[in-house]
Design a protein around this motif. Structure first.
Motif, PDB file in Angstrom:
ATOM      1  N   GLU A  16      45.170 -46.351  -4.648  1.00  0.00           N
ATOM      2  CA  GLU A  16      46.630 -46.449  -4.678  1.00  0.00           C
ATOM      3  C   GLU A  16      47.134 -47.143  -3.421  1.00  0.00           C
ATOM      4  N   TYR A  17      48.079 -48.037  -3.618  1.00  0.00           N
ATOM      5  CA  TYR A  17      48.751 -48.688  -2.494  1.00  0.00           C
ATOM      6  C   TYR A  17      50.078 -47.975  -2.283  1.00  0.00           C
ATOM      7  N   ARG A  18      50.333 -47.536  -1.045  1.00  0.00           N
ATOM      8  CA  ARG A  18      51.579 -46.820  -0.752  1.00  0.00           C
ATOM      9  C   ARG A  18      52.637 -47.720  -0.125  1.00  0.00           C
ATOM     10  N   GLY A  19      52.239 -48.848   0.443  1.00  0.00           N
ATOM     11  CA  GLY A  19      53.216 -49.788   1.003  1.00  0.00           C
ATOM     12  C   GLY A  19      52.956 -50.107   2.470  1.00  0.00           C
ATOM     13  N   VAL A  20      53.822 -50.935   3.003  1.00  0.00           N
ATOM     14  CA  VAL A  20      53.707 -51.375   4.393  1.00  0.00           C
ATOM     15  C   VAL A  20      54.099 -50.235   5.328  1.00  0.00           C
ATOM     16  N   VAL A  21      53.306 -50.059   6.370  1.00  0.00           N
ATOM     17  CA  VAL A  21      53.626 -49.080   7.408  1.00  0.00           C
ATOM     18  C   VAL A  21      53.670 -49.804   8.743  1.00  0.00           C
ATOM     19  N   ARG A  22      54.444 -49.244   9.670  1.00  0.00           N
ATOM     20  CA  ARG A  22      54.586 -49.898  10.962  1.00  0.00           C
ATOM     21  C   ARG A  22      54.892 -48.889  12.047  1.00  0.00           C
ATOM     22  N   GLY A  23      54.606 -49.291  13.234  1.00  0.00           N
ATOM     23  CA  GLY A  23      54.976 -48.555  14.430  1.00  0.00           C
ATOM     24  C   GLY A  23      55.506 -49.553  15.427  1.00  0.00           C
ATOM     25  N   ILE A  24      56.689 -49.298  15.958  1.00  0.00           N
ATOM     26  CA  ILE A  24      57.336 -50.239  16.876  1.00  0.00           C
ATOM     27  C   ILE A  24      57.645 -49.528  18.188  1.00  0.00           C
ATOM     28  N   VAL A  25      57.332 -50.210  19.283  1.00  0.00           N
ATOM     29  CA  VAL A  25      57.637 -49.709  20.620  1.00  0.00           C
ATOM     30  C   VAL A  25      58.226 -50.862  21.418  1.00  0.00           C
ATOM     31  N   VAL A  26      59.289 -50.609  22.157  1.00  0.00           N
ATOM     32  CA  VAL A  26      59.848 -51.604  23.069  1.00  0.00           C
ATOM     33  C   VAL A  26      59.680 -51.064  24.480  1.00  0.00           C
ATOM     34  N   ARG A  27      59.025 -51.839  25.319  1.00  0.00           N
ATOM     35  CA  ARG A  27      58.699 -51.382  26.675  1.00  0.00           C
ATOM     36  C   ARG A  27      59.150 -52.391  27.714  1.00  0.00           C
ATOM     37  N   MET A  28      59.498 -51.858  28.879  1.00  0.00           N
ATOM     38  CA  MET A  28      59.745 -52.649  30.077  1.00  0.00           C
ATOM     39  C   MET A  28      58.870 -52.075  31.172  1.00  0.00           C
ATOM     40  N   PRO A  29      58.434 -52.896  32.104  1.00  0.00           N
ATOM     41  CA  PRO A  29      57.649 -52.350  33.210  1.00  0.00           C
ATOM     42  C   PRO A  29      58.487 -51.381  34.039  1.00  0.00           C
ATOM     43  N   THR A  30      57.825 -50.352  34.572  1.00  0.00           N
ATOM     44  CA  THR A  30      58.508 -49.468  35.508  1.00  0.00           C
ATOM     45  C   THR A  30      58.786 -50.246  36.792  1.00  0.00           C
ATOM     46  N   ILE A  31      59.570 -49.681  37.666  1.00  0.00           N
ATOM     47  CA  ILE A  31      59.870 -50.361  38.929  1.00  0.00           C
ATOM     48  C   ILE A  31      58.588 -50.667  39.695  1.00  0.00           C
ATOM     49  N   SER A  32      57.696 -49.678  39.784  1.00  0.00           N
ATOM     50  CA  SER A  32      56.459 -49.905  40.532  1.00  0.00           C
ATOM     51  C   SER A  32      55.575 -50.947  39.846  1.00  0.00           C
ATOM     52  N   GLN A  33      55.507 -50.931  38.513  1.00  0.00           N
ATOM     53  CA  GLN A  33      54.721 -51.939  37.803  1.00  0.00           C
ATOM     54  C   GLN A  33      55.311 -53.330  38.022  1.00  0.00           C
ATOM     55  N   GLY A  34      56.631 -53.418  38.037  1.00  0.00           N
ATOM     56  CA  GLY A  34      57.303 -54.697  38.269  1.00  0.00           C
ATOM     57  C   GLY A  34      57.035 -55.243  39.654  1.00  0.00           C
ATOM     58  N   ILE A  35      57.073 -54.367  40.651  1.00  0.00           N
ATOM     59  CA  ILE A  35      56.818 -54.798  42.027  1.00  0.00           C
ATOM     60  C   ILE A  35      55.376 -55.260  42.187  1.00  0.00           C
ATOM     61  N   VAL A  36      54.443 -54.419  41.728  1.00  0.00           N
ATOM     62  CA  VAL A  36      53.018 -54.760  41.836  1.00  0.00           C
ATOM     63  C   VAL A  36      52.724 -56.024  41.038  1.00  0.00           C
ATOM     64  N   GLY A  37      53.256 -56.106  39.829  1.00  0.00           N
ATOM     65  CA  GLY A  37      53.028 -57.286  38.997  1.00  0.00           C
ATOM     66  C   GLY A  37      53.616 -58.542  39.613  1.00  0.00           C
TER      67      GLY A  37
END
Length: 107
Positions: A16-37
């Motif tokens: 049986e096919y139940r249909g399309v499934v998805r998971g969505i996440v929107v992320r921004m770097p944290t302040i420390s990740q932004g500085i280090v990056g």
């Protein structure tokens, strides 16, 4: 829950096919990740802080896709893929998607 990038599952048949499934996440770097990056981008090379952020976002998107499939009564996902795009300056959307199916042992 089995998740596969292929469209078949060895030793099983899709009943049986139940249909399309998805998971969505929107992320921004944290302040420390932004500085280090930002500092690392000047020097060049692998930016571990960003890699960790991306891996976390992929994991969260995958988990959300699995939850969506469970809600639809599926026991597997086929054709699983990831996609990512920038939705605003510094914000990245990570999408994990596939087709929710019910599989049974067999051919």
């Amino acid at each position: 829950m089995l998740a596969s990038t292929t469209f078949t599952v060895d030793g099983h048949q899709i009943v049986e096919y139940r249909g399309v499934v998805r998971g969505i996440v929107v992320r921004m770097p944290t302040i420390s990740q932004g500085i280090v990056g930002g500092l690392k981008s000047i020097v060049g090379g692998h930016i571990e802080a960003y890699a960790q952020m991306c891996e976390q976002a992929r994991g969260q998107a995958y988990d959300r896709m699995i939850e969506h499939a469970q809600q639809m009564g599926a026991n597997a996902i086929v054709g699983m893929r990831y996609d990512a795009s920038e939705v605003a300056e510094g914000a990245t959307e990570v999408l994990c998607y596939g087709t929710a199916v019910v599989i049974e042992p067999g051919v």
